[in-house]
Design a protein around this motif. Structure first.
Motif, PDB file in Angstrom:
ATOM      1  N   VAL A 310      16.427 -12.968   0.938  1.00  0.00           N
ATOM      2  CA  VAL A 310      17.813 -13.715   0.816  1.00  0.00           C
ATOM      3  C   VAL A 310      18.869 -13.169   0.245  1.00  0.00           C
ATOM      4  O   VAL A 310      18.773 -12.000   0.023  1.00  0.00           O
ATOM      5  N   SER A 311      19.820 -13.682   0.353  1.00  0.00           N
ATOM      6  CA  SER A 311      21.142 -13.221   0.002  1.00  0.00           C
ATOM      7  C   SER A 311      21.045 -12.850  -1.740  1.00  0.00           C
ATOM      8  O   SER A 311      21.077 -13.765  -2.334  1.00  0.00           O
ATOM      9  N   ASN A 312      21.205 -11.799  -2.139  1.00  0.00           N
ATOM     10  CA  ASN A 312      21.148 -11.387  -3.489  1.00  0.00           C
ATOM     11  C   ASN A 312      21.615  -9.691  -3.508  1.00  0.00           C
ATOM     12  O   ASN A 312      21.782  -9.211  -2.812  1.00  0.00           O
ATOM     13  N   THR A 313      21.379  -9.446  -4.835  1.00  0.00           N
ATOM     14  CA  THR A 313      21.477  -7.967  -5.149  1.00  0.00           C
ATOM     15  C   THR A 313      20.158  -7.111  -5.410  1.00  0.00           C
ATOM     16  O   THR A 313      20.532  -6.064  -6.113  1.00  0.00           O
ATOM     17  N   SER A 314      19.283  -7.485  -4.965  1.00  0.00           N
ATOM     18  CA  SER A 314      17.974  -6.987  -5.327  1.00  0.00           C
ATOM     19  C   SER A 314      17.590  -5.798  -4.496  1.00  0.00           C
ATOM     20  O   SER A 314      18.313  -5.674  -3.160  1.00  0.00           O
ATOM     21  N   THR A 315      16.768  -4.995  -4.903  1.00  0.00           N
ATOM     22  CA  THR A 315      16.452  -3.782  -4.091  1.00  0.00           C
ATOM     23  C   THR A 315      15.062  -3.965  -3.464  1.00  0.00           C
ATOM     24  O   THR A 315      14.069  -4.561  -4.170  1.00  0.00           O
ATOM     25  N   TYR A 316      14.973  -4.201  -2.205  1.00  0.00           N
ATOM     26  CA  TYR A 316      13.658  -4.429  -1.590  1.00  0.00           C
ATOM     27  C   TYR A 316      12.686  -3.030  -1.065  1.00  0.00           C
ATOM     28  O   TYR A 316      13.528  -2.098  -0.484  1.00  0.00           O
ATOM     29  N   LEU A 317      11.667  -3.114  -1.529  1.00  0.00           N
ATOM     30  CA  LEU A 317      10.918  -1.677  -1.235  1.00  0.00           C
ATOM     31  C   LEU A 317      10.097  -1.811   0.190  1.00  0.00           C
ATOM     32  O   LEU A 317       9.345  -2.850   0.387  1.00  0.00           O
ATOM     33  N   PHE A 318      10.077  -0.666   1.065  1.00  0.00           N
ATOM     34  CA  PHE A 318       9.282  -0.677   2.195  1.00  0.00           C
ATOM     35  C   PHE A 318       8.547   0.523   1.966  1.00  0.00           C
ATOM     36  O   PHE A 318       9.211   1.656   2.527  1.00  0.00           O
ATOM     37  N   PRO A 319       7.249   0.620   1.501  1.00  0.00           N
ATOM     38  CA  PRO A 319       6.324   1.623   1.837  1.00  0.00           C
ATOM     39  C   PRO A 319       5.631   1.810   3.109  1.00  0.00           C
ATOM     40  O   PRO A 319       4.956   1.117   3.747  1.00  0.00           O
ATOM     41  N   ILE A 320       6.493   2.721   3.941  1.00  0.00           N
ATOM     42  CA  ILE A 320       6.149   2.630   5.126  1.00  0.00           C
ATOM     43  C   ILE A 320       5.918   4.001   5.869  1.00  0.00           C
ATOM     44  O   ILE A 320       5.915   5.013   4.834  1.00  0.00           O
ATOM     45  N   GLY A 321       5.247   4.072   6.893  1.00  0.00           N
ATOM     46  CA  GLY A 321       4.693   5.522   7.208  1.00  0.00           C
ATOM     47  C   GLY A 321       4.708   5.889   8.793  1.00  0.00           C
ATOM     48  O   GLY A 321       4.473   4.867   9.519  1.00  0.00           O
ATOM     49  N   ASN A 322       4.090   7.040   9.271  1.00  0.00           N
ATOM     50  CA  ASN A 322       3.629   7.125  10.568  1.00  0.00           C
ATOM     51  C   ASN A 322       2.349   7.803  10.734  1.00  0.00           C
ATOM     52  O   ASN A 322       2.503   9.047  10.689  1.00  0.00           O
ATOM     53  N   GLY A 323       1.253   7.514  10.548  1.00  0.00           N
ATOM     54  CA  GLY A 323      -0.065   8.277  10.106  1.00  0.00           C
ATOM     55  C   GLY A 323      -0.686   7.832   9.025  1.00  0.00           C
ATOM     56  O   GLY A 323      -0.326   7.086   8.244  1.00  0.00           O
TER      57      GLY A 323
END
Length: 358
Positions: A310-323
């Motif tokens: 949603v519209s806010n000032t939070s930081t969203y974490l994306f723990p992603i990878g390729n392998g």
């Protein structure tokens, strides 16, 4: 020992004796309450077990050792009985047949690999036997009634885990406690598994297979499902999306893979404790829009990860990878500067070939 039938009259199995039954017992009076005696069913076709006429249907020790082929190796009981010593399912299938049939007692339960205990009881929380359970890898407890069944979360006085568990046929199978499964969990037929209004949790070390044709095979309520296997695990759903309320990834080796075009959606909290989730062409989705509802310690998504925002000032974490190696993790953080008009973000990592500079 009998390989055919015992009919009419009275039959009593004395203390310490073993009665081997390859056919049927139709004796008018059947007693096997003496200490240490065992009745062993050893047919090569389906058999109907005899409920003892003494001790309210009491067996001291009961062994199922039917060696018929699949579908032809069932020993079924159609009215209430109990086991005070040991129920041993050595080969084949024990069927507690009918909604009102109860298998009770303070005895122990032992199941060998490849055996099945099929339970149709609806009148009590099942399984009902209250002793110590020793279940081999590859054994299966199958809740098979066409109606509603109430399911124990752990087994007996030692609070043993299920090895493999199946919720089959049709109807709602409702947990009455937190469940622990060290093997695979299957929802089949048109059955539903319900975490109940009490929001019971499930710990699963094997595969999640929701092959049920029901539109909603798992009623997640507000419970948590934790994948905590020490080897590779899979998640599959015949309806193309599996939904959990709280989902915890705690696999310690081998990772978790999505199968059969299954997206997985955590609607409240997604917790990464350890392990790699491989989505293939599918999605891992966190649909709760709060940045804090991803709880992260370790692990990552090898594939496609969608987070609703949603519209806010939070930081969203994306723990992603390729392998699947730890070096394949490429974690990113999205700092939301009151972004408007966007409901979700998809993130993934892919290889590319760098062009030679001009």
């Amino acid at each position: 020992t009998t390989s055919t039938s015992i009919s009419s009259g009275s039959l009593s199995n004395s203390a310490g004796a073993t009665l081997v039954v390859g056919g049927t017992i139709t004796a008018t009076v059947f007693t096997c309450t003496e200490a240490g005696n065992t009745v062993r069913y050893t047919g090569t076709v389906n058999q109907t077990g005899k409920v003892p006429t003494a001790g309210a249907g009491q067996y001291a020790n009961l062994t199922i050792n039917n060696s018929g082929g699949a579908g032809n190796n069932i020993v079924s009981f159609n009215s209430d009985f109990n086991v005070t010593g040991t129920l041993y399912i050595q080969t084949g299938v024990l069927l507690v047949s009918g909604s009102a049939t109860n298998l009770t007692g303070a005895g122990a339960v032992t199941m060998d690999a490849g055996t099945e205990w099929r339970i149709q009881t609806t009148t009590q929380n099942v399984p009902e036997i209250s002793g110590v359970y020793t279940l081999a890898a590859g054994s299966l407890i199958n809740f098979n009634n066409a109606g509603t069944q109430n399911i124990q979360g752990v087994l007996g006085s030692g609070s043993a885990s299920y090895r493999n568990v199946e919720f089959s046929n049709s109807g709602i199978k409702t947990l009455v406690a937190n469940a622990t499964v060290s093997g695979n969990l299957t929802i089949s037929g048109t059955a539903q598994l319900d975490a109940s209004a009490t929001n019971y949790n499930t710990m699963l070390a094997g595969n999640w297979n929701a092959s049920s044709a029901n539109a909603d095979p798992f009623v997640q309520r507000s419970g948590t499902v934790t994948f905590n296997g020490g080897a590779a695990q899979t998640i599959s759903n015949a309806t193309a999306q599996e939904t959990f309320y709280n989902l915890t990834i705690a696999n310690t080796s081998g990772g978790i893979s999505f199968l059969n075009g299954t997206d997985v959606n955590a609607t409240n909290t997604l917790t990464f404790t350890s392990g790699v989730v491989t989505t293939g062409t599918d999605l891992l989705i966190l649909s709760n829009t709060s940045a804090a509802n991803l709880v992260y310690t370790n692990g990552f998504v090898n594939g496609n990860f969608r987070r609703y925002i949603v519209s806010n000032t939070s930081t969203y974490l994306f723990p992603i990878g390729n392998g699947t190696a730890s070096a394949d993790r490429h974690q990113i953080s999205f700092v939301n500067n009151s972004l408007a008009g966007v409901s979700y973000l998809d993130a993934s990592v892919s290889d590319f070939t760098q062009l030679t500079p001009n």
